[in-house]
Design an enzyme around this catalytic site. Structure first.
Site, PDB file in Angstrom:
ATOM      1  N   ARG A   1       0.819  -1.215   0.000  1.00 26.37           N
ATOM      2  CA  ARG A   1       0.000   0.000   0.000  1.00 26.37           C
ATOM      3  C   ARG A   1       0.857   1.271   0.000  1.00 26.37           C
ATOM      4  O   ARG A   1       0.348   2.358  -0.293  1.00 26.37           O
ATOM      5  CB  ARG A   1      -0.944  -0.002   1.209  1.00 26.37           C
ATOM      6  CG  ARG A   1      -2.187  -0.839   0.980  1.00 26.37           C
ATOM      7  CD  ARG A   1      -3.112  -0.775   2.174  1.00 26.37           C
ATOM      8  NE  ARG A   1      -2.669  -1.629   3.259  1.00 26.37           N
ATOM      9  CZ  ARG A   1      -3.233  -1.686   4.458  1.00 26.37           C
ATOM     10  NH1 ARG A   1      -4.249  -0.880   4.736  1.00 26.37           N
ATOM     11  NH2 ARG A   1      -2.779  -2.495   5.390  1.00 26.37           N
TER      12      ARG A   1
ATOM     13  N   LYS B   1       9.039  -1.165   3.251  1.00 27.56           N
ATOM     14  CA  LYS B   1       8.120  -0.332   4.018  1.00 27.56           C
ATOM     15  C   LYS B   1       8.732   0.228   5.301  1.00 27.56           C
ATOM     16  O   LYS B   1       8.651   1.439   5.568  1.00 27.56           O
ATOM     17  CB  LYS B   1       6.860  -1.114   4.372  1.00 27.56           C
ATOM     18  CG  LYS B   1       5.872  -0.249   5.155  1.00 27.56           C
ATOM     19  CD  LYS B   1       4.552  -0.938   5.417  1.00 27.56           C
ATOM     20  CE  LYS B   1       4.612  -1.905   6.557  1.00 27.56           C
ATOM     21  NZ  LYS B   1       3.274  -2.309   7.029  1.00 27.56           N
TER      22      LYS B   1
ATOM     23  N   ASN C   1      -6.942  -3.863  19.785  1.00 29.04           N
ATOM     24  CA  ASN C   1      -5.624  -4.500  19.851  1.00 29.04           C
ATOM     25  C   ASN C   1      -4.658  -3.700  18.988  1.00 29.04           C
ATOM     26  O   ASN C   1      -4.892  -3.495  17.796  1.00 29.04           O
ATOM     27  CB  ASN C   1      -5.746  -5.941  19.339  1.00 29.04           C
ATOM     28  CG  ASN C   1      -4.393  -6.605  19.162  1.00 29.04           C
ATOM     29  OD1 ASN C   1      -3.418  -6.258  19.828  1.00 29.04           O
ATOM     30  ND2 ASN C   1      -4.351  -7.587  18.264  1.00 29.04           N
TER      31      ASN C   1
ATOM     32  N   ARG D   1      29.470  23.899   4.222  1.00 29.66           N
ATOM     33  CA  ARG D   1      29.582  22.501   3.799  1.00 29.66           C
ATOM     34  C   ARG D   1      30.407  21.697   4.801  1.00 29.66           C
ATOM     35  O   ARG D   1      30.984  22.259   5.743  1.00 29.66           O
ATOM     36  CB  ARG D   1      30.165  22.443   2.395  1.00 29.66           C
ATOM     37  CG  ARG D   1      29.205  22.977   1.324  1.00 29.66           C
ATOM     38  CD  ARG D   1      29.867  23.083  -0.031  1.00 29.66           C
ATOM     39  NE  ARG D   1      30.438  21.817  -0.475  1.00 29.66           N
ATOM     40  CZ  ARG D   1      31.260  21.692  -1.507  1.00 29.66           C
ATOM     41  NH1 ARG D   1      31.630  22.780  -2.191  1.00 29.66           N
ATOM     42  NH2 ARG D   1      31.729  20.523  -1.853  1.00 29.66           N
TER      43      ARG D   1
ATOM     44  N   ASN E   1      41.131  25.930  -5.230  1.00 27.09           N
ATOM     45  CA  ASN E   1      41.707  24.780  -4.522  1.00 27.09           C
ATOM     46  C   ASN E   1      41.813  23.512  -5.362  1.00 27.09           C
ATOM     47  O   ASN E   1      42.397  22.527  -4.909  1.00 27.09           O
ATOM     48  CB  ASN E   1      40.863  24.467  -3.283  1.00 27.09           C
ATOM     49  CG  ASN E   1      39.404  24.157  -3.635  1.00 27.09           C
ATOM     50  OD1 ASN E   1      38.862  24.698  -4.597  1.00 27.09           O
ATOM     51  ND2 ASN E   1      38.761  23.316  -2.855  1.00 27.09           N
TER      52      ASN E   1
END
Length: 461
Positions: free
Chosen positions: A16, A23, A170, A333, A386
């Site tokens: 689903r 899942k 339940n 970063r 760099n």
């Protein structure tokens, strides 16, 4: 205290969800559902955890690692069948075993602890975690007798009109006497319309042996939510988000708009910090007291010091000191280390760089693979060059240096203490301390030439 164990049911494909992702690996606030379950249940003190996996099991194992043992349910033949797969590891152990579904990420360690305590204090053979549902349609009803003892669990489709009026359901989470559980599983059959082995049948089998079966009812229905589709996933995300935000607020954090602030479970925020709307804080981030984050900032695995401000910016895997101002629209970063009292302004990118105390990179600059000292001023448009296409090199800027606007610092290079770099320079050699470095073409003015260019353009048109 009795020894405690857990079996996590995580073998369902979750059709689903309509997803290629297994899942229980769908995240709730940045962490897979099954990981929430594992962490919360382990917090009550367990001897061993066994996770039942099926389709996509390698990815589940990769996420959970050695925090649990695994057994494989090759065919999904019901919850009882899933627990049977753990028999070889579990059947001879004495103690209490909790069985919980891997798609119930909202159940807290407090609830697990109380369920264990209730089960053991009552000396039950089985205890069902129950809750009263606002709309119990579709759920199995817990039927009690006149003495308020659990008689049985009736599935919705099998319930009588009177049983359908019962609101206590339940939740699919249970505590069992471990030996009684595996003994009863021997008698569970798949003689039903689905051809499956149901764990709920264990309750009926134990009752048939006059074993004590109890229920522990909690108050919060949302906590028991099982995630079976994307709608329930969004509900779980919202519930956990508000729960976490409320906890932070009660601990002295100001969250301006809890509905639109996303703080993941492992984040630590000290009192008097202020979090503005649209902010996402994740990973192992630590926000120190009186810091101000947001609006619309994203912080991942960062430590941010006291009285620092981060506005409309992104920071990842970095350490930011006290009284630092960042943003708006800055990007910190990984592996940045920003010293106290530093300033990083708009459209500045910092990567794998150290910025010393009181230094400023105010706007439109890139500082990467660099070691910048204290009280350095980096002008607008400065770039540490760099990368040569294969290797990355270090730029060192020593204390009190002044870098003029639109400078290119071609690494590896060192800018000496207290030196000046003239605006527009491309620096390819080390600059001594206290030096002025000018590295640009000499300006040449050709008077009257602009008119000749304009006339030429007219002729061409």
């Amino acid at each position: 205290m009795k020894k405690r164990y857990a079996i996590i049911l995580a073998a369902g494909q979750g059709t689903r969800m309509k997803s290629k992702l297994y899942k229980v690996l769908h995240p709730v606030l940045g962490k897979p559902m099954v990981q929430h379950v594992l962490e919360q249940v382990k917090a009550v003190g367990l001897e061993e955890v066994v996770t039942v996996v099926g389709f996509g099991s390698d990815k589940v194992k990769e996420h959970l690692g050695d925090h649990t043992k695994f057994v494989l349910q090759e065919e999904q033949l019901g919850t009882g069948h899933a627990v049977m797969q753990a028999e070889e590891l579990m059947k001879n152990k004495k103690g209490t075993t909790i069985v919980v579904c891997g798609d119930t990420p909202l159940i807290t360690q407090e609830t697990f602890a109380k369920l264990f305590e209730h089960h053991e204090n009552e000396e039950s053979k089985a205890t069902i975690l129950t809750v009263k549902a606002p709309n119990p349609t579709g759920y199995g009803r817990v039927i009690r007798n006149e003495q308020n003892e659990v008689e049985r669990i009736v599935e919705h489709k099998d319930a009588s009109p009177d049983e359908l009026l019962v609101a206590e359901i339940n939740t699919g989470t249970y505590c069992f006497d471990n030996e009684a559980l595996f003994d009863a599983l021997q008698s569970v059959s798949n003689n039903n319309s689905q051809g499956e082995y149901y764990l709920t049948d264990v309750i009926e089998i134990l009752k048939g042996k006059s074993a004590k079966v109890t229920a522990y009812q909690i108050d919060n229905f949302e906590e028991t939510l099982g995630v079976n589709d994307r709608v329930a996933l969004a509900q779980a995300e919202k519930t956990m988000k508000l729960r976490i935000n409320e906890n932070h607020m009660r601990n002295g954090v100001t969250i301006m708009d809890p509905e639109n602030t996303y703080i993941q479970p492992d984040v630590v925020i000290e009192s008097d910090a202020v979090i503005y709307p649209g902010t996402i804080i994740g990973g192992k981030s630590i926000i120190r007291g009186n810091a101000v984050i947001g609006p619309n900032s994203e912080i991942q695995n960062c430590e941010i010091g006291e009285y620092s401000v981060v506005k409309q910016s992104v920071a990842t895997d970095s350490k930011i000191g006290d009284r630092v101002n960042i943003g708006p629209f800055a990007h910190i970063r990984p592996d940045a280390n920003i010293g106290d009292d530093a300033k990083i302004g708009n459209f500045v990118e910092i990567k794998k760089a150290e910025l010393g105390q009181g230094s400023k990179v105010s706007h439109l600059s890139y500082i990467g693979d660099a070691k910048v000292g204290s009280n350095v001023n980096v002008g607008c448009g400065t770039i540490t060059v760099n990368y040569d296409g294969k290797n990355k090199y270090l730029t060192t800027i020593e204390d009190d240096a002044f870098i003029g606007c639109n400078s290119n610092l071609v690494a590896p290079v060192t800018i000496g203490k207290g030196s000046f770099i003239a605006a527009g320079s491309t620096i390819t050699k080390d600059v001594p301390s206290d030096a002025l470095s000018v590295a640009r073409a000499r300006q040449s003015n050709k008077e009257g030439y602009a008119s000749r260019l304009k006339n030429r353009l007219k002729d061409n048109n």
